[in-house]
Write a protein that holds these residues in place. Structure first.
Motif, PDB file in Angstrom:
ATOM      1  N   HIS A 299      11.293 -36.550   8.240  1.00 25.51           N
ATOM      2  CA  HIS A 299      11.721 -36.789   9.611  1.00 25.51           C
ATOM      3  C   HIS A 299      11.229 -35.646  10.498  1.00 25.51           C
ATOM      4  CE1 HIS A 299      14.437 -40.107   8.611  1.00 25.51           C
ATOM      5  NE2 HIS A 299      14.830 -39.389   7.566  1.00 25.51           N
ATOM      6  N   GLN A 300      10.671 -35.991  11.633  1.00 21.88           N
ATOM      7  CA  GLN A 300      10.245 -34.993  12.610  1.00 21.88           C
ATOM      8  C   GLN A 300      11.205 -35.048  13.791  1.00 21.88           C
ATOM      9  OE1 GLN A 300       6.366 -35.564  14.290  1.00 21.88           O
ATOM     10  NE2 GLN A 300       6.199 -33.472  15.046  1.00 21.88           N
ATOM     11  N   SER A 301      12.016 -34.018  13.951  1.00 25.90           N
ATOM     12  CA  SER A 301      13.052 -34.006  14.978  1.00 25.90           C
ATOM     13  C   SER A 301      12.546 -33.302  16.236  1.00 25.90           C
ATOM     14  CB  SER A 301      14.306 -33.304  14.457  1.00 25.90           C
ATOM     15  OG  SER A 301      14.799 -33.960  13.320  1.00 25.90           O
TER      16      SER A 301
ATOM     17  N   TRP B 210       3.042 -42.948  10.468  1.00 25.25           N
ATOM     18  CA  TRP B 210       4.240 -42.491  11.167  1.00 25.25           C
ATOM     19  C   TRP B 210       4.775 -43.609  12.046  1.00 25.25           C
ATOM     20  CZ3 TRP B 210       6.729 -37.768  10.814  1.00 25.25           C
ATOM     21  CH2 TRP B 210       6.076 -36.788  10.054  1.00 25.25           C
TER      22      TRP B 210
ATOM     23  N   THR C 256      11.581 -44.174  14.786  1.00 25.05           N
ATOM     24  CA  THR C 256      12.789 -44.701  14.148  1.00 25.05           C
ATOM     25  C   THR C 256      13.989 -44.792  15.075  1.00 25.05           C
ATOM     26  OG1 THR C 256      13.414 -42.473  13.410  1.00 25.05           O
ATOM     27  CG2 THR C 256      12.064 -43.814  11.916  1.00 25.05           C
TER      28      THR C 256
ATOM     29  N   ALA D 145      11.485 -39.406  17.539  1.00 28.31           N
ATOM     30  CA  ALA D 145      12.036 -39.286  16.189  1.00 28.31           C
ATOM     31  C   ALA D 145      11.154 -40.023  15.195  1.00 28.31           C
ATOM     32  CB  ALA D 145      13.458 -39.822  16.140  1.00 28.31           C
TER      33      ALA D 145
ATOM     34  N   HIS E 258      23.085 -40.143  11.839  1.00 23.93           N
ATOM     35  CA  HIS E 258      22.665 -39.272  12.932  1.00 23.93           C
ATOM     36  C   HIS E 258      23.717 -38.189  13.131  1.00 23.93           C
ATOM     37  CE1 HIS E 258      21.537 -37.937  16.968  1.00 23.93           C
ATOM     38  NE2 HIS E 258      20.357 -38.517  16.760  1.00 23.93           N
TER      39      HIS E 258
ATOM     40  N   TRP F 194      20.681 -42.673   6.572  1.00 20.65           N
ATOM     41  CA  TRP F 194      20.815 -41.358   7.185  1.00 20.65           C
ATOM     42  C   TRP F 194      21.752 -41.460   8.383  1.00 20.65           C
ATOM     43  CZ3 TRP F 194      16.043 -43.227   5.626  1.00 20.65           C
ATOM     44  CH2 TRP F 194      15.353 -42.467   4.665  1.00 20.65           C
TER      45      TRP F 194
ATOM     46  N   ALA G 114       9.043 -40.787  11.748  1.00 15.03           N
ATOM     47  CA  ALA G 114       9.254 -40.558  10.324  1.00 15.03           C
ATOM     48  C   ALA G 114       8.034 -41.044   9.567  1.00 15.03           C
ATOM     49  CB  ALA G 114      10.502 -41.270   9.833  1.00 15.03           C
TER      50      ALA G 114
ATOM     51  N   LYS H 289      18.409 -35.652  15.035  1.00 17.58           N
ATOM     52  CA  LYS H 289      18.467 -35.093  13.695  1.00 17.58           C
ATOM     53  C   LYS H 289      19.392 -35.949  12.845  1.00 17.58           C
ATOM     54  CE  LYS H 289      18.476 -30.783  12.893  1.00 17.58           C
ATOM     55  NZ  LYS H 289      18.877 -29.360  12.770  1.00 17.58           N
TER      56      LYS H 289
END
Length: 465
Positions: free
Chosen positions: A218-220, A244, A247, A225, A273, A271, A227, A258
């Motif tokens: 995950h890239q926050s 990529w 999401t 966002a 949040h 996941w 993934a 995040k």
């Protein structure tokens, strides 16, 4: 002696005649009677004479999965009865709770995660299973450099512990009970730009020896966002990297996107949040993302007060601690069910007061949710920032059981559940099984090597049986 028939009396045997008939010296053939039938010798009853169905009914009475393993390995007849019946496996699991063997801790700067075993004097088979397992993870390769940079826990599934090497990002899947170890190569560089990489192992329904390792990054950021997913398959021995994808919708100003660490359930990874009331969901079969909304008050709940899991029947559920009332904190259980229109919704189930789980005579008590597995909620109670007891709560019966108490443990505590052993499953292409004494081993190559391909492929994979 004159016959009584001749003088008109009722027919009765003459006493002298009766004496001669009862005399042991008189043979039946002398009296004109047929000889008595000769009975065949009784067939001796052996283990092989008991049907598989009856054996399975007996095995259902055993107290635990380790007891079943010991009984099944006693002889070939017992083993075949257990292996040949998927219905028996379902019934045994329905009648017995998840077989907890202990808890893995997650302290900082440790070469391997420590393990606290579950001790039971009343079940010697359980104690034997713990003693015979490698919960010190001794088969993992050692780091020749800094001893504090070791293996980091990633996930648990099917009896396997998934770990990632701090220095090399190598992934290991290890079953401490069977001591089967799979070492995977370094994942592709596309998903290794941060420490938020997660790895989840997904097994084939037919054969646990075939699996996929699903890695998610995950890239926050403040506005995006994305993934990325990479999948390693033991069938192809290659990594496949997917593009990529976005999401989540853009967050409000000054808010980051995040997620808490994921939870794997029935082929999906969930996941939560960190600050908004929804769960990101990955279908590991289709590699597609989706969202599941949560009740609004669960938006900014911490990870120690919220867990997703499943019931004994495999239904999705979630458990959360509500501290809105400081005097009467509560633990709520929701179930994911379809309404009359077929729309899935969260339905509130049971509610428990936190005073059920804590000692009110001690100062500063807190309750953390460690995991929800197969209808059991695993909790830790803390006093003065130390974990002093680990508990299990059965959602079906509301029975509370203290697993460890009056001691200090490292939190978070990850329950380790013993999986159904592969030796008790008959696969379509089953390997030759050897029974010797009290052990069963599947014949399998050790240290097999695979050649490289165009994609990143595994250099070696070990399996110890």
């Amino acid at each position: 002696c004159r016959s009584e028939r001749q003088i008109g009396f009722s027919a009765r045997p003459c006493p002298a005649r009766a004496v001669r008939l009862s005399s042991p010296g008189v043979m039946a053939s002398e009296l004109g009677l047929p000889p008595p039938a000769t009975r065949p010798p009784a067939t001796p009853t052996t283990i092989a004479s008991i049907s598989d169905d009856l054996l399975c009914e007996i095995f259902l009475l055993l107290p635990s999965l380790p007891s079943l393993v010991r009984a099944a390995l006693a002889c070939r007849t017992f083993l075949n009865a257990v292996r040949s019946s998927p219905a028996f496996r379902r019934r045994f699991r329905a009648l017995h709770p998840p077989q907890l063997l202990g808890f893995f801790g997650e302290p900082r700067r440790a070469p391997v995660p420590p393990f606290v075993p579950l001790r039971s004097r009343s079940d010697p088979d359980l104690a034997a299973a713990v003693r015979g397992s490698d919960f010190f993870l001794t088969r993992l390769p050692e780091d020749s450099g800094d001893s504090t940079l070791g293996w980091k826990l990633q996930s648990f599934h099917g009896g396997y512990v998934v770990l990632v090497k701090d220095t090399t990002h190598q992934i290991a899947a290890y079953n401490p009970v069977t001591q089967a170890l799979h070492l995977l190569p370094r994942p592709p560089e596309e998903i290794l730009f941060s420490d938020s990489l997660e790895a989840h192992i997904v097994f084939s329904e037919e054969d646990q020896r075939v699996f996929r390792m699903v890695c998610v990054q995950h890239q926050s950021t403040r506005r995006r966002a994305p993934a990325c997913v990479a999948v390693f398959s033991t069938a192809t021995r290659e990594w496949q990297v997917f593009p990529w994808v976005e999401t989540s919708p853009p967050p409000p100003p000054h808010d980051f996107i995040k997620f808490y660490p994921g939870t794997q359930l029935n082929g999906f990874v969930y996941w939560k949040h960190t600050s908004r009331p929804y769960v990101l969901v990955l279908n590991t079969a289709t590699v597609q993302f989706s969202r599941v909304d949560l009740p609004p008050f669960l938006g900014q709940i911490s990870s120690t007060r919220f867990r997703l899991g499943q019931t004994k029947d495999g239904m999705l559920c979630m458990v959360a601690i509500d501290l809105s009332d400081a005097e009467r904190g509560t633990l709520h259980v929701w179930f994911r069910r379809a309404d009359d229109d077929g729309v899935e919704k969260w339905v509130l189930g049971d509610t428990f007061l936190l005073t059920t789980f804590i000692d009110a005579t001690k100062d500063d008590p807190t309750v953390h949710i460690e995991a929800v597995i197969d209808g059991f909620v695993y909790l830790s109670t803390k006093y003065d920032e130390h974990t002093e007891s680990l508990l299990s709560l059965c959602l079906e019966t509301a029975k509370l059981n203290k697993l460890f108490g009056d001691s200090t443990y490292v939190s978070p505590a990850h329950p380790y559940i013993m999986a159904w052993p592969p030796s008790l499953v008959c696969n379509k292409e089953d390997s030759q099984t050897m029974v010797s004494g009290e052990s069963v081993a599947d014949a399998a190559p050790v240290g097999t090597r695979e050649t490289s391909s165009v994609h990143v492929s595994a250099s070696e994979s070990y399996k110890f049986d």
